[in-house]
Design a protein around this motif. Structure first.
Motif, PDB file in Angstrom:
ATOM      1  N   ASN A  52      46.918  -9.840  62.271  1.00 40.61           N
ATOM      2  CA  ASN A  52      47.556 -10.626  63.330  1.00 40.61           C
ATOM      3  C   ASN A  52      49.042 -10.762  63.024  1.00 40.61           C
ATOM      4  OD1 ASN A  52      45.064 -11.643  64.897  1.00 40.61           O
ATOM      5  ND2 ASN A  52      44.572 -12.131  62.768  1.00 40.61           N
ATOM      6  N   PHE A  53      49.865 -10.223  63.903  1.00 37.77           N
ATOM      7  CA  PHE A  53      51.294 -10.166  63.639  1.00 37.77           C
ATOM      8  C   PHE A  53      52.020 -11.393  64.187  1.00 37.77           C
ATOM      9  CE2 PHE A  53      49.958  -5.698  63.713  1.00 37.77           C
ATOM     10  CZ  PHE A  53      50.436  -5.283  62.477  1.00 37.77           C
ATOM     11  N   GLN A  54      52.845 -11.989  63.337  1.00 39.74           N
ATOM     12  CA  GLN A  54      53.766 -13.032  63.767  1.00 39.74           C
ATOM     13  C   GLN A  54      55.000 -12.398  64.390  1.00 39.74           C
ATOM     14  OE1 GLN A  54      53.510 -16.370  63.622  1.00 39.74           O
ATOM     15  NE2 GLN A  54      55.572 -16.785  64.362  1.00 39.74           N
ATOM     16  N   SER A  55      55.459 -11.291  63.810  1.00 38.57           N
ATOM     17  CA  SER A  55      56.631 -10.599  64.333  1.00 38.57           C
ATOM     18  C   SER A  55      56.638  -9.156  63.842  1.00 38.57           C
ATOM     19  CB  SER A  55      57.922 -11.299  63.900  1.00 38.57           C
ATOM     20  OG  SER A  55      58.097 -11.193  62.498  1.00 38.57           O
ATOM     21  N   ILE A  56      57.292  -8.297  64.625  1.00 35.17           N
ATOM     22  CA  ILE A  56      57.555  -6.907  64.245  1.00 35.17           C
ATOM     23  C   ILE A  56      58.957  -6.574  64.742  1.00 35.17           C
ATOM     24  CG2 ILE A  56      56.828  -4.481  64.427  1.00 35.17           C
ATOM     25  CD1 ILE A  56      54.057  -5.442  65.242  1.00 35.17           C
TER      26      ILE A  56
ATOM     27  N   ILE B 184      52.606 -10.989  58.801  1.00 33.94           N
ATOM     28  CA  ILE B 184      51.180 -11.146  59.080  1.00 33.94           C
ATOM     29  C   ILE B 184      50.809 -12.622  59.017  1.00 33.94           C
ATOM     30  CG2 ILE B 184      48.842 -10.660  58.261  1.00 33.94           C
ATOM     31  CD1 ILE B 184      50.097  -8.248  59.510  1.00 33.94           C
ATOM     32  N   ILE B 185      50.026 -13.083  59.991  1.00 35.85           N
ATOM     33  CA  ILE B 185      49.528 -14.461  59.994  1.00 35.85           C
ATOM     34  C   ILE B 185      48.253 -14.524  59.156  1.00 35.85           C
ATOM     35  CG2 ILE B 185      48.722 -16.377  61.413  1.00 35.85           C
ATOM     36  CD1 ILE B 185      50.293 -15.161  63.731  1.00 35.85           C
TER      37      ILE B 185
ATOM     38  N   ALA C 192      55.012 -13.497  53.615  1.00 37.75           N
ATOM     39  CA  ALA C 192      56.371 -12.979  53.448  1.00 37.75           C
ATOM     40  C   ALA C 192      56.587 -11.726  54.271  1.00 37.75           C
ATOM     41  CB  ALA C 192      56.624 -12.697  51.965  1.00 37.75           C
ATOM     42  N   VAL C 193      57.827 -11.499  54.674  1.00 34.22           N
ATOM     43  CA  VAL C 193      58.163 -10.317  55.481  1.00 34.22           C
ATOM     44  C   VAL C 193      57.955  -9.041  54.658  1.00 34.22           C
ATOM     45  CG1 VAL C 193      60.001  -9.123  56.727  1.00 34.22           C
ATOM     46  CG2 VAL C 193      59.842 -11.626  56.816  1.00 34.22           C
ATOM     47  N   SER C 194      57.278  -8.079  55.250  1.00 31.49           N
ATOM     48  CA  SER C 194      57.093  -6.768  54.634  1.00 31.49           C
ATOM     49  C   SER C 194      57.922  -5.754  55.385  1.00 31.49           C
ATOM     50  CB  SER C 194      55.613  -6.371  54.649  1.00 31.49           C
ATOM     51  OG  SER C 194      54.833  -7.296  53.930  1.00 31.49           O
ATOM     52  N   GLU C 195      58.241  -4.645  54.759  1.00 30.83           N
ATOM     53  CA  GLU C 195      59.013  -3.610  55.448  1.00 30.83           C
ATOM     54  C   GLU C 195      58.697  -2.231  54.890  1.00 30.83           C
ATOM     55  OE1 GLU C 195      63.314  -2.890  53.951  1.00 30.83           O
ATOM     56  OE2 GLU C 195      63.076  -5.090  54.031  1.00 30.83           O
TER      57      GLU C 195
END
Length: 222
Positions: free
Chosen positions: A167-171, A207-208, A216-219
């Motif tokens: 579940n994505f919080q942001s992309i 990811i939620i 934490a933000v992944s990239e």
């Protein structure tokens, strides 16, 4: 001659916040295999009662027979708290991946009706995820490293080769936020539109987790 029309419309809008309306004790429900039941609280901090109606749908929004929720309909008096209990009634679900359902909770304020009044019910919909025992020890920080990303034209595609719903919080792609992000189902590929013609770049995502907060933000670079 002046015509004065007085129209009094009282609109009661139920908002799911901490200072107005019914408070629901969570943003998602995880049902681990083997559980007798799971519950989620509903609290009424207001000075008026509410009618609470709840039901469960499958991932397509249709009727299902795997889960039962009780009580399906009840009155929640002012400044009271109750709990919705969810039972697995017929376990025919896959044991190698999560299965998604939707928990719906509708709240209707029990205010006095008058000739010029309009009542508006508010419906909250949240994910109900069945998690088999074989995959119960989830570490989303590690699992999301298995996501494979690609880009074709204005489409960003994520290939989810994990047994979990991501579940994505942001992309974002090259710093541009992608609108209307949702989730990637287990063992499937999901695409999102991005307004960027670049072939290569950097994708960042959040990811939620089970508690409704973002890790934490992944990239990665593609």
């Amino acid at each position: 001659m002046k015509l004065i029309i007085s129209l009094f419309i009282s609109i009661v809008i139920l908002i799911n916040t901490a200072n107005a309306g019914v408070i629901i004790g969570g943003t998602r429900v995880i049902y681990p295999e083997g559980s007798k039941d799971v519950s989620i609280s509903v609290e009424n901090p207001d000075k008026i009662p509410y009618l609470i109606q709840s039901w469960i749908e499958n991932s397509q929004g249709d009727k299902q027979s795997d889960f039962t929720i009780t009580p399906p309909l009840f009155r929640l008096n002012q400044e009271k708290t109750n709990a919705l209990r969810i039972f697995l009634t017929d376990n025919k679900l896959p044991n190698n991946k999560e299965t998604l359902f939707w928990l719906n909770i509708k709240t209707i304020p029990a205010t006095e009706r008058t000739e010029n009044s309009l009542q508006i019910a508010f419906k909250t919909q949240m994910k109900l995820i069945y998690r088999p025992t074989l995959i119960k020890n989830v570490n989303f920080i590690e699992e999301q490293k298995k996501l494979k990303w690609s880009k074709n034209g204005n489409q960003i595609t994520v290939n989810n080769q994990t047994p979990y719903y991501m579940n994505f919080q942001s992309i974002s792609f090259n710093g541009k936020k992608i609108e209307d992000v949702s989730y990637a189902a287990p063992f499937t590929s999901t695409s999102f539109k991005v307004n960027d013609a670049s072939v290569h770049g950097t994708i960042k995502w959040e990811i939620i987790n089970d508690y409704g907060s973002a890790d934490a933000v992944s990239e990665t670079k593609i």
